[in-house]
Design a protein around this motif. Structure first.
Motif, mmCIF file in Angstrom:
data_model
loop_
_atom_site.group_PDB
_atom_site.id
_atom_site.type_symbol
_atom_site.label_atom_id
_atom_site.label_comp_id
_atom_site.label_asym_id
_atom_site.label_seq_id
_atom_site.Cartn_x
_atom_site.Cartn_y
_atom_site.Cartn_z
ATOM 1 N N UNK A 262 0.843 -1.233 0.147
ATOM 2 C CA UNK A 262 0.017 0.109 -0.064
ATOM 3 C C UNK A 262 0.874 1.501 0.002
ATOM 4 N N UNK A 263 1.987 1.277 0.587
ATOM 5 C CA UNK A 263 2.860 2.248 0.681
ATOM 6 C C UNK A 263 3.694 2.436 -0.692
ATOM 7 N N UNK A 264 3.630 1.492 -1.364
ATOM 8 C CA UNK A 264 4.293 1.835 -2.902
ATOM 9 C C UNK A 264 3.257 2.401 -3.690
ATOM 10 N N UNK A 265 1.930 2.120 -3.348
ATOM 11 C CA UNK A 265 0.942 2.541 -4.177
ATOM 12 C C UNK A 265 1.113 4.350 -3.920
ATOM 13 N N UNK B 67 -5.982 -1.252 5.045
ATOM 14 C CA UNK B 67 -4.576 -0.459 5.178
ATOM 15 C C UNK B 67 -4.552 1.082 4.816
ATOM 16 N N UNK B 68 -5.686 1.238 4.094
ATOM 17 C CA UNK B 68 -5.725 2.782 3.779
ATOM 18 C C UNK B 68 -6.705 3.460 4.878
ATOM 19 N N UNK B 69 -6.138 4.951 5.030
ATOM 20 C CA UNK B 69 -6.869 5.591 6.022
ATOM 21 C C UNK B 69 -7.080 7.228 5.544
ATOM 22 N N UNK C 256 -2.366 -2.286 13.520
ATOM 23 C CA UNK C 256 -2.038 -2.660 12.128
ATOM 24 C C UNK C 256 -1.290 -1.244 11.286
ATOM 25 N N UNK C 257 -0.431 -1.479 10.671
ATOM 26 C CA UNK C 257 0.179 -0.272 10.089
ATOM 27 C C UNK C 257 -0.527 0.120 8.963
ATOM 28 N N UNK C 258 -1.037 1.402 8.774
ATOM 29 C CA UNK C 258 -1.870 2.033 7.854
ATOM 30 C C UNK C 258 -1.124 2.966 6.937
ATOM 31 N N UNK C 259 -1.626 3.486 5.856
ATOM 32 C CA UNK C 259 -1.284 4.382 5.004
ATOM 33 C C UNK C 259 -2.249 5.416 4.761
ATOM 34 N N UNK D 43 -10.447 2.444 6.148
ATOM 35 C CA UNK D 43 -11.368 1.970 4.961
ATOM 36 C C UNK D 43 -11.316 0.432 4.948
ATOM 37 N N UNK D 44 -12.758 0.070 4.857
ATOM 38 C CA UNK D 44 -12.701 -1.488 5.132
ATOM 39 C C UNK D 44 -13.290 -2.290 3.781
#
Length: 434
Positions: free
Chosen positions: A96-99, A348-350, A382-385, A402-403
């Motif tokens: 997700x970080x790469x995105x 993973x996204x916030x 959890x680690x979120x981006x 985001x679910x």
């Protein structure tokens, strides 16, 4: 997405009006880090520095100073202090970080309102290190040590509360048609060309909007006027839905995937609002004693509207705010479009306060949440981006999780209104080009 009001911490909005890059152009794999999937990793981040998990040109870059986040105290901690850090799937967070890294390097065509730029130079450096790994899919251990080598964790302690605050959001899936027919009578409108925003620049869900009438600026049509036909016959219909309740919840979430009766799927995203104030209908139901506060959820609001359509329509009209949509070029497998211009990753996204934080920043979040039942007993560590924002997302330790898409994601998101611990991962280095 961003979205109607987070577009929104939906239940938070319903209750209170708040909740309230990457591997494209990847560098070749470094000879000192061969076979990332198969070989045992070094035992510590320090050893990774010598193994060039951080490329040599970054080791000499300037250190990023300790962050100053308005409204909070930031306290340096160790990664070992993050609850469950070593058990989280860091590889999923890395993807997700790469995105976000791709969006930082080449801004997407569709983006939302800009975020704070404070950590942007450091994020560019971290993205360079991520690309230097030469893979989108490192092992969980390699990914975890990448974050440890390239970031420093800071606990965010809000000045006005003991913990941060979490809500959830999702992408509704609804039935629709490209043309009006007997089963599809509810129009989804595009942004009207006569809408004049009161605030210049990228649109959020704040600020007034106007139209011209007899040469004078007057407030734009409210929900009731639009539902009664103020925009009909102007060619603004993007798609037609079966259910006005679906449209209402779409407008709260700020996006949707519409399953068309011709077998296709249309992805819709927030494209402005009518400038009218947002009134949280969940709060109205609580104030009137129609739903107990402890039982309030998006499901309960939907049940109320479905059980008495006339009362449901009247309740919706008490919220004069109205959201417009546009079709976006997302594949069916991609998540809703975030304000950073990227497809969001479920789990993973916030969404964060864009005035305080930078898109692409990793946050570690720890909280017991009602993920499977109403009981708040499921550990979420959890680690979120940060890839999205919303006007309901305000404060230094405030996030909308985001679910994903569909009814089950909506049920989970609708239950989340919880305190949690926030840890900001600050890039270690800055300077140079990404």
């Amino acid at each position: 997405m961003r979205r109607a009001a987070s577009a929104a911490a939906a239940l938070g909005l319903l209750l209170a009006g708040f909740a309230g890059s990457g591997a494209g152009h990847a560098a070749p794999a470094l000879a000192t880090v061969p076979a990332l999937h198969a070989q045992p990793a070094p035992a510590s981040p320090a050893r990774f520095l010598s193994a060039r998990l951080v490329p040599t040109r970054l080791v000499t870059a300037h250190l990023v100073p300790e962050p100053a986040v308005p409204g909070a105290v930031t306290v340096p901690v160790e990664f070992g202090d993050l609850p469950g850090w070593d058990k989280d799937d860091a590889a999923a967070a890395f993807r997700t970080f790469l995105i976000s890294c791709r969006a930082l390097r080449t801004p997407p065509a569709e983006i939302g309102p800009a975020s704070n730029t404070r950590l942007l130079p450091g994020l560019h450096q971290a993205c360079m290190a991520a690309r230097a790994l030469g893979t989108d899919t490192p092992s969980a251990l390699i990914a975890r040590l990448f974050f440890e080598a390239n970031f420093r964790p800071f606990a965010i302690r809000p000045q006005d509360s003991a913990q941060g605050f979490l809500t959830g959001y999702y992408e509704p899936e609804v039935d629709g048609s490209r043309t009006e027919d007997a089963a599809h009578q509810v129009p989804v409108y595009a942004r009207p060309p006569d809408l004049i925003p009161g605030n210049p620049g990228p649109q959020s869900n704040k600020g007034p909007a106007f139209r011209k009438q007899d040469g004078q600026l007057v407030p734009y049509w409210d929900r009731a006027a639009i539902e009664d036909g103020a925009l009909s016959g102007k060619g603004l219909e993007v798609v037609w839905l079966k259910d006005p309740i679906d449209l209402f919840f779409m407008q709260i979430q700020g996006s949707a995937r519409v399953k068309l009766n011709d077998g296709g799927v249309l992805r819709l995203n927030y494209d402005g609002h009518n400038g009218q104030p947002y009134v949280p209908v969940g709060r109205l139901l609580i104030q009137r004693g129609q739903v107990p506060r402890e039982q309030m959820s998006m499901d309960r609001i939907r049940i109320f509207m479905e059980s008495d359509p006339a009362a449901g329509k009247a309740l919706r009209r008490e919220n004069p705010s109205y959201v417009f949509f546009k079709a976006v070029p997302l594949a069916d497998g991609e998540g809703a479009l975030g304000a950073q211009g990227v497809g969001l990753t479920p789990g993973r996204s916030i969404a964060i306060d864009r005035h305080l934080h930078t898109y692409g920043t990793p946050f570690f979040i720890s909280a017991p949440l009602p993920l499977t039942t109403e009981a708040r007993d499921a550990p979420f560590q959890r680690l979120m981006i940060a890839q999205d924002t919303g006007s309901a997302i305000v404060g230094p330790a405030r996030a909308d999780l985001f679910f994903g898409a569909g009814d089950e994601a909506g049920r989970i998101a609708g239950r989340i209104r919880d305190s949690g611990d926030f840890f900001l991962l600050v890039p270690r280095r800055t300077g140079g080009a990404a």
